[in-house]
Write a protein that holds these residues in place. Structure first.
Motif, PDB file in Angstrom:
ATOM      1  N   ARG A  75       1.006  -1.192   0.082  1.00  0.00           N
ATOM      2  CA  ARG A  75      -0.162   0.094   0.056  1.00  0.00           C
ATOM      3  C   ARG A  75       1.048   1.342  -0.073  1.00  0.00           C
ATOM      4  NH1 ARG A  75      -2.935  -3.533  -0.694  1.00  0.00           N
ATOM      5  NH2 ARG A  75      -4.849  -4.210   0.354  1.00  0.00           N
ATOM      6  N   TRP A  76       0.426   2.318  -0.738  1.00  0.00           N
ATOM      7  CA  TRP A  76       1.094   3.588  -0.745  1.00  0.00           C
ATOM      8  C   TRP A  76       0.130   4.668  -0.662  1.00  0.00           C
ATOM      9  CZ3 TRP A  76       6.099   4.167  -3.487  1.00  0.00           C
ATOM     10  CH2 TRP A  76       6.587   5.620  -3.498  1.00  0.00           C
ATOM     11  N   ALA A  77       0.356   5.593   0.473  1.00  0.00           N
ATOM     12  CA  ALA A  77      -0.592   6.647   0.659  1.00  0.00           C
ATOM     13  C   ALA A  77       0.074   7.683   1.402  1.00  0.00           C
ATOM     14  CB  ALA A  77      -1.663   6.004   1.779  1.00  0.00           C
ATOM     15  N   LEU A  78      -0.596   8.803   1.057  1.00  0.00           N
ATOM     16  CA  LEU A  78      -0.193  10.292   1.672  1.00  0.00           C
ATOM     17  C   LEU A  78      -1.352  10.757   2.426  1.00  0.00           C
ATOM     18  CD1 LEU A  78       1.523  12.232  -1.407  1.00  0.00           C
ATOM     19  CD2 LEU A  78       2.577  11.395   0.731  1.00  0.00           C
ATOM     20  N   LEU A  87       3.834  10.423   4.886  1.00  0.00           N
ATOM     21  CA  LEU A  87       4.068   9.484   3.974  1.00  0.00           C
ATOM     22  C   LEU A  87       3.851   7.946   4.270  1.00  0.00           C
ATOM     23  CD1 LEU A  87       4.560   8.348   0.934  1.00  0.00           C
ATOM     24  CD2 LEU A  87       7.088   8.781   1.422  1.00  0.00           C
ATOM     25  N   GLU A  88       2.943   6.884   3.715  1.00  0.00           N
ATOM     26  CA  GLU A  88       3.079   5.679   4.326  1.00  0.00           C
ATOM     27  C   GLU A  88       3.062   4.682   3.453  1.00  0.00           C
ATOM     28  OE1 GLU A  88       0.263   4.005   7.978  1.00  0.00           O
ATOM     29  OE2 GLU A  88      -0.802   4.115   5.830  1.00  0.00           O
ATOM     30  N   ARG A  89       4.277   3.944   3.374  1.00  0.00           N
ATOM     31  CA  ARG A  89       4.482   2.731   2.592  1.00  0.00           C
ATOM     32  C   ARG A  89       4.436   1.602   3.368  1.00  0.00           C
ATOM     33  NH1 ARG A  89       9.421   5.601  -0.702  1.00  0.00           N
ATOM     34  NH2 ARG A  89       9.794   5.809   1.592  1.00  0.00           N
ATOM     35  N   THR A  90       3.433   0.626   3.092  1.00  0.00           N
ATOM     36  CA  THR A  90       3.219  -0.715   3.975  1.00  0.00           C
ATOM     37  C   THR A  90       3.026  -1.763   2.954  1.00  0.00           C
ATOM     38  OG1 THR A  90       0.853  -0.497   4.118  1.00  0.00           O
ATOM     39  CG2 THR A  90       2.341   0.567   5.824  1.00  0.00           C
ATOM     40  N   SER A  91       3.517  -2.952   3.704  1.00  0.00           N
ATOM     41  CA  SER A  91       3.172  -4.212   3.117  1.00  0.00           C
ATOM     42  C   SER A  91       3.265  -5.549   4.291  1.00  0.00           C
ATOM     43  CB  SER A  91       4.028  -4.586   1.858  1.00  0.00           C
ATOM     44  OG  SER A  91       5.376  -5.142   2.719  1.00  0.00           O
ATOM     45  N   TRP A  92       3.047  -6.615   3.834  1.00  0.00           N
ATOM     46  CA  TRP A  92       2.955  -7.464   5.189  1.00  0.00           C
ATOM     47  C   TRP A  92       4.338  -7.706   5.647  1.00  0.00           C
ATOM     48  CZ3 TRP A  92       5.548 -12.330   4.890  1.00  0.00           C
ATOM     49  CH2 TRP A  92       5.053 -13.241   5.759  1.00  0.00           C
ATOM     50  N   LEU A  93       5.312  -7.441   4.737  1.00  0.00           N
ATOM     51  CA  LEU A  93       6.698  -7.408   5.240  1.00  0.00           C
ATOM     52  C   LEU A  93       7.230  -6.103   6.007  1.00  0.00           C
ATOM     53  CD1 LEU A  93       7.926  -8.849   1.971  1.00  0.00           C
ATOM     54  CD2 LEU A  93       7.620 -10.172   4.139  1.00  0.00           C
ATOM     55  N   TRP A  94       6.972  -5.142   5.811  1.00  0.00           N
ATOM     56  CA  TRP A  94       7.338  -3.816   6.328  1.00  0.00           C
ATOM     57  C   TRP A  94       6.371  -2.837   6.455  1.00  0.00           C
ATOM     58  CZ3 TRP A  94       7.031  -0.343   2.800  1.00  0.00           C
ATOM     59  CH2 TRP A  94       7.131  -0.488   1.342  1.00  0.00           C
ATOM     60  N   ARG A  95       6.755  -1.722   7.237  1.00  0.00           N
ATOM     61  CA  ARG A  95       5.990  -0.512   7.256  1.00  0.00           C
ATOM     62  C   ARG A  95       6.904   0.541   7.583  1.00  0.00           C
ATOM     63  NH1 ARG A  95       0.496   0.410  10.128  1.00  0.00           N
ATOM     64  NH2 ARG A  95       0.778   2.570  10.418  1.00  0.00           N
TER      65      ARG A  95
END
Length: 176
Positions: A75-78, A87-95
């Motif tokens: 996921r990528w969101a502002l 700024l938020e960049r997340t996935s199952w592996l990292w945040r």
């Protein structure tokens, strides 16, 4: 690099490019970016996982499973908050969450990220960047956006911060 000049601010809601979703939350205005390329990568990793199941290589299966889960959950969101941008960049592996002051919106620029084949030939995709956010480095705020997408997102961020910034305490409702 192409600087994005500030446009006159009014109360009209700015338009967004295709693939960008706008959600207004009580504490922030959130822009979510479609991650189509990563979804395709995740699907391909799942197909590779199915093929690897027949080859009896557990380490390859584990690697493909991790890649698939990471790509499919990306996921990528502002978020435009009263006190700045997140700024938020997340996935199952990292945040990853990075806070940026509202003053950084004056130094926005777009940079060519890559050119993709959209059926009608090569179509450039530009990313939006903020100048000197971290010590000695700029920060990429968006994934690659088609056409004038980076300019549209820059205008939306500036508009949203003008609506929220400086007049409301962090976390308070703008309406009511």
């Amino acid at each position: 690099k192409l600087d994005i000049p500030a446009t006159p601010s009014d109360d009209a809601l700015r338009s967004l490019p295709a693939g960008v979703q706008l959600i207004e939350l009580p504490a922030a205005l959130r822009l979510g970016f479609r991650q189509t390329g990563w979804r395709w990568f995740g699907v391909m990793a799942l197909i590779g996982l199915v093929v690897a199941c027949f080859s009896s290589t557990p380490w390859l299966e584990a690697v493909l499973l991790v890649l698939a889960l990471g790509a499919l959950s990306r996921r990528w969101a502002l978020e435009v908050r009263d006190d700045g941008i997140v700024l938020e960049r997340t996935s199952w592996l990292w945040r990853s969450r990075i806070g940026v002051s509202g003053s950084s919106l004056t130094g926005l620029y777009q940079r060519l990220l890559y050119s993709g084949n959209g059926g009608q030939g090569l179509r450039p995709r530009h990313a939006l960047w903020a100048r000197s956010v971290r010590v000695g480095s700029d920060l990429r705020l968006t994934p690659g956006l088609p056409g004038s997408g980076a300019v549209q997102v820059a205008q939306m961020l500036r508009w949203a911060f003008a609506q929220r910034g400086g007049r409301f305490g962090p976390g308070k409702l703008r309406y009511g």
